[in-house]
Each structure stands twice: as C-alpha cells, then as structure tokens.
Design a protein around this motif. Structure first.
Motif, short mmCIF file in Angstrom:
data_model
loop_
_atom_site.label_atom_id
_atom_site.label_comp_id
_atom_site.label_asym_id
_atom_site.label_seq_id
_atom_site.Cartn_x
_atom_site.Cartn_y
_atom_site.Cartn_z
N SER A 44 0.79 -1.23 0.00
CA SER A 44 0.00 0.00 0.00
C SER A 44 0.82 1.28 0.00
O SER A 44 0.40 2.28 -0.57
CB SER A 44 -0.95 0.01 1.21
N TYR A 48 1.51 2.51 -3.37
CA TYR A 48 0.34 3.06 -4.05
C TYR A 48 -0.06 4.43 -3.49
O TYR A 48 -0.31 5.37 -4.24
CB TYR A 48 -0.84 2.10 -3.92
N SER A 49 -0.10 4.54 -2.16
CA SER A 49 -0.61 5.77 -1.54
C SER A 49 0.44 6.87 -1.45
O SER A 49 0.11 8.05 -1.53
CB SER A 49 -1.15 5.45 -0.14
N TYR A 76 -5.68 -2.06 -5.14
CA TYR A 76 -5.77 -0.73 -4.54
C TYR A 76 -6.52 0.24 -5.45
O TYR A 76 -7.23 1.13 -4.94
CB TYR A 76 -4.36 -0.21 -4.23
N GLN A 109 -10.17 -0.06 -4.75
CA GLN A 109 -10.61 0.38 -3.43
C GLN A 109 -11.04 1.85 -3.45
O GLN A 109 -11.76 2.30 -2.55
CB GLN A 109 -9.51 0.18 -2.40
#
Length: 325
Positions: free
Chosen positions: A74, A77-78, A151, A154
C-alpha cells in the motif's frame, strides 16, 4: 534496532586474544607475533566465528523483506514519492557499507585500525546489495501484477443488484465492482471486436430480452473472439452463474474497446452513450480480494525462498573462507 555503526563495530571484534608479548598502539604485538585478527579478516585457518555468519543471514534477509514490503504494497500506491525515498535511502546505506568494506581497512569506534582484507565484510555488503536488488525488482513486480489493481478498485464504489436496462453508464462512472440483477446475461449476438495486433472483444450486458435505451455495460476481453463474427468467448462467457463485473482499469486498452463498441453501434444500429467496460465474473468482489491475497502469498513465498538462498550463500562462503584461512 542497533545503529549501523554499532553493528559494524560488533562484526569487527577480534576473535583471538593477542600474544602475551604485548601490543603497540597500531594494533600489532611484539617481535615475532602475529597481527590481531578481526572476525571479518583473513589470516591462518581458525575456528569460524558464529556472529558474522548469523548477521550475514539475518540482516540481508530483513533488508529484502523491508524493500519488498515497501515496493509491493500500500505504501507504494498511496505514497509513491515516500516509497522511492525510503528504498533509495536504504540503497545509499548499502553503498556506504560496500565502500567501507572495499576500503580494505576497518576501524574501531575507539580508533584502532585492523589490517588485512575484510573478507566477511565484503560478503556482507554484497549480500545486502543482492537483497536490495531482489526486493526492489520482485516487490515492484508484485505491485504491478497483483496489488496495484486491488488498490485501484478500493478507490471506486461497489454497486449491487443493478439492472443494465434501467441504469445508464453516466450514473455509475465511479463503479469499481458491479453485481447485476438476477437474469442479467451477455448478448453474444451483438458482440464485436477491434483488431490492433491483438483482438479487443466486447459484448453488451443485458437484462432479459428488453432492449435498453443505451447499451452502456460491456463485458470485455482480449484475443477471445475471432473478430470476423459475433463469437465472444471471453472470461466466464458461458458461466450461467456469472452476473457481475470488475471495472477495466487499463487505460491503454480502453481506447481499443471503445472503438469496438463504436463498430457495434454502427453494425447493430444501437446506442452506447457512456460505455463502462467490465471483466465478466461470477463473484467479482471475491476476485478483487484474491489479488491482494495472491500478492501476500507471493511475498511470503519469496521471503522464505530468499532466507533459504541466503543461508546457502553464507554456508558456501564459510567453507570457502575457512579454506583460504
């Protein structure tokens, strides 16, 4: 966690006592004695010190896990910028350790110098570089192939019990996972394809026999139709339990699917105002979650495999170093 300087100084501690004849301030004993030998350093064949062997297994393994975890999940991605800063900061640390190993002279925190080739130290630095490289490459591969698509979805919404003949695509532009009402199916007779090296296949998603005002929901796939006739045979096309879809997130393919839909509009005299492209699935939510589970499984498999590899490399190095003394 110990500071890296403390770890390196531990790894350079001498494993044999000096000769009783005394030692000068440069770290050498009296006339006729041998120079002091650190656990990293070459010399006459002696009993192997267990500490550097353990550290040469655990620290590269930990570095591999850390870099893989940063690149594969994550945080990548973030916070992609933070991800890059962290992994390249770790690379900088590895390079510094490598330069220290290649300098040929290790120094204690207290200031004493040790002469000779730092063999174990060079192996340690090379192991860290290997761990960083494999973690970076394989973590990035897991992210691109498995976890990124999870992701991505989401950030979109899930819709259930959708009637494709009543809802327009414009109303569901934020859809990530769509479960259609019972009775929804693919209309293979109105399927179409666009060829551009690969064959991009589309088939409208319909409810019963009622024709919608706009065919806005399309199942898609690549190289699963002939392109010369309506014979859509893509994922789950003949599964009677499939009535859901996962939003296509690949921008590069979307253009070709849009061209296929435009051809269908012209050929069948239908309208598709705001087409949404979906991968046809029986249980789309389960499929999406499986991508994250697969990514975690790949991480665990690589972690254990790398531990075995590092143990093997340390064992080989220990045998080689014991023979060269």
């Amino acid at each position: 966690a110990l500071p890296i300087s403390s770890i390196l100084s531990r790894l350079s501690e001498p494993q044999d006592a000096m000769h009783a004849s005394g030692q000068d301030e440069l770290g050498y004993a009296g006339y006729g004695s041998l120079p002091e030998k650190g656990v990293w350093l070459q010399g006459p064949r002696r009993r192997m010190n267990f500490l550097p062997m353990v550290l040469c297994v655990l620290l590269p393994w930990a570095l591999f896990e850390l870099v893989y975890g940063i690149m594969g999940f994550s945080l990548h991605y973030s916070q992609p910028l933070l991800c890059d800063l962290l992994v390249f900061a770790l690379l900088f640390m590895v390079v510094c350790i490598g330069l220290r190993a290649l300098s040929g002279r290790l120094k204690w925190i207290g200031g004493r110098a040790l002469d000779a080739e730092p063999t174990w130290m060079i192996f340690f630095a090379a192991s860290l570089l290997l761990a960083w490289t494999l973690g970076f490459v394989q973590g990035g591969s897991t992210f691109r192939g498995q976890t990124r698509q999870y992701y991505n979805l989401q950030n979109l919404n899930n819709y259930t019990d959708v009637y494709p003949n009543r809802v327009l695509g414009q109303q569901m532009m934020d859809a990530g996972v769509v479960t259609f009402a019972q009775g929804t199916q693919l209309n293979v007779q109105k399927s179409m394809a666009f060829k551009n090296h690969d064959v991009y296949c589309v088939a409208p998603i319909v409810f019963g026999t009622e024709e919608p005002a706009s065919y806005d929901f399309w199942a898609v796939g690549t190289n699963c139709c002939s392109g010369s006739q309506p014979d859509f045979e893509c994922r789950n096309y003949n599964n009677p339990k499939a009535r859901g879809g996962i939003r296509l997130m690949d921008d590069s393919d979307r253009t070709f699917y849009r061209l296929a839909v435009q051809q269908a509009e012209s050929t069948y005299n239908i309208k598709a105002s705001h087409p949404i492209f979906l991968i046809w699935e029986q249980d789309p939510s389960k499929q999406v979650n499986s991508w994250l589970l697969e990514g975690r499984g790949t991480f665990i498999a690589w972690t254990m495999s790398y531990l075995v590899l590092q143990i093997f490399l340390v064992a080989v190095a220990a045998v080689v170093f014991s023979k060269i003394g």
